[in-house]
Design a protein around this motif. Structure first.
Motif, PDB file in Angstrom:
ATOM      1  N   LEU A  62       0.878  -1.386  -0.004  1.00 39.37           N
ATOM      2  CA  LEU A  62      -0.121  -0.001  -0.095  1.00 39.37           C
ATOM      3  C   LEU A  62       0.854   1.288  -0.086  1.00 39.37           C
ATOM      4  O   LEU A  62       0.715   2.396  -0.727  1.00 39.37           O
ATOM      5  N   ALA A  63       1.879   1.196   0.713  1.00 36.15           N
ATOM      6  CA  ALA A  63       2.897   2.530   0.909  1.00 36.15           C
ATOM      7  C   ALA A  63       3.505   2.523  -0.535  1.00 36.15           C
ATOM      8  O   ALA A  63       3.703   3.667  -1.024  1.00 36.15           O
ATOM      9  N   ILE A  64       4.303   1.522  -1.052  1.00 36.22           N
ATOM     10  CA  ILE A  64       4.822   1.614  -2.061  1.00 36.22           C
ATOM     11  C   ILE A  64       3.957   2.024  -3.376  1.00 36.22           C
ATOM     12  O   ILE A  64       4.422   2.793  -4.110  1.00 36.22           O
ATOM     13  N   GLY A  65       3.055   1.470  -3.417  1.00 35.92           N
ATOM     14  CA  GLY A  65       2.115   1.567  -4.554  1.00 35.92           C
ATOM     15  C   GLY A  65       1.451   2.863  -4.602  1.00 35.92           C
ATOM     16  O   GLY A  65       1.296   3.476  -5.678  1.00 35.92           O
ATOM     17  N   SER A  66       1.196   3.506  -3.522  1.00 35.71           N
ATOM     18  CA  SER A  66       0.618   4.729  -3.527  1.00 35.71           C
ATOM     19  C   SER A  66       1.355   5.941  -3.744  1.00 35.71           C
ATOM     20  O   SER A  66       1.369   7.058  -4.016  1.00 35.71           O
ATOM     21  N   SER A  67       2.910   5.558  -3.564  1.00 31.37           N
ATOM     22  CA  SER A  67       3.738   6.585  -3.860  1.00 31.37           C
ATOM     23  C   SER A  67       4.340   6.719  -5.357  1.00 31.37           C
ATOM     24  O   SER A  67       4.821   7.666  -5.735  1.00 31.37           O
ATOM     25  N   ILE A  68       3.897   5.650  -5.970  1.00 29.63           N
ATOM     26  CA  ILE A  68       4.143   5.443  -7.518  1.00 29.63           C
ATOM     27  C   ILE A  68       3.309   6.022  -8.320  1.00 29.63           C
ATOM     28  O   ILE A  68       2.084   5.442  -8.311  1.00 29.63           O
ATOM     29  N   LYS A  69       3.486   7.224  -9.085  1.00 28.20           N
ATOM     30  CA  LYS A  69       2.225   7.869  -9.833  1.00 28.20           C
ATOM     31  C   LYS A  69       2.180   7.047 -11.490  1.00 28.20           C
ATOM     32  O   LYS A  69       3.170   6.820 -11.699  1.00 28.20           O
ATOM     33  N   GLN A  70       0.970   6.976 -11.648  1.00 29.68           N
ATOM     34  CA  GLN A  70       0.774   6.348 -12.792  1.00 29.68           C
ATOM     35  C   GLN A  70       0.793   7.650 -14.210  1.00 29.68           C
ATOM     36  O   GLN A  70       0.622   8.862 -13.872  1.00 29.68           O
ATOM     37  N   LYS A  71       1.473   7.198 -15.418  1.00 27.25           N
ATOM     38  CA  LYS A  71       1.485   8.192 -16.371  1.00 27.25           C
ATOM     39  C   LYS A  71       0.076   8.106 -16.968  1.00 27.25           C
ATOM     40  O   LYS A  71      -0.342   7.259 -17.290  1.00 27.25           O
ATOM     41  N   LYS A  72      -0.232   9.268 -17.492  1.00 27.46           N
ATOM     42  CA  LYS A  72      -1.639   9.392 -18.187  1.00 27.46           C
ATOM     43  C   LYS A  72      -1.348   9.121 -19.410  1.00 27.46           C
ATOM     44  O   LYS A  72      -0.414   9.592 -19.956  1.00 27.46           O
TER      45      LYS A  72
END
Length: 72
Positions: A62-72
């Motif tokens: 949860l911590a790692i996944g929420s810190s990585i932003k997706q490209k649009k």
């Protein structure tokens, strides 16, 4: 529907503050999924307890996944 209901529905649709517009895309769900899978494996190997490993893995994912932003 009478005229008043149509007017109220139109006003409510315009004033709808959707949180989808304000949210940033991230890998939260993917991180949680991978964290749970890896946590269960590590928890079973190290602690001999799947529940502890799954909890730790889910928190880390949860911590790692929420810190990585997706490209649009």
């Amino acid at each position: 529907m009478d005229e008043m209901d149509k007017e109220n529905t139109k006003i409510n649709d315009e004033n709808n503050d959707s949180s989808e517009e304000n949210e940033e895309d991230n890998y939260l769900v993917v991180g949680m999924f991978l964290g749970m899978c890896l946590g269960m494996t590590v928890g079973n190997l190290l602690f001999k307890n799947i529940g502890i490993g799954m909890s730790i893995g889910m928190c880390l994912g949860l911590a790692i996944g929420s810190s990585i932003k997706q490209k649009k």
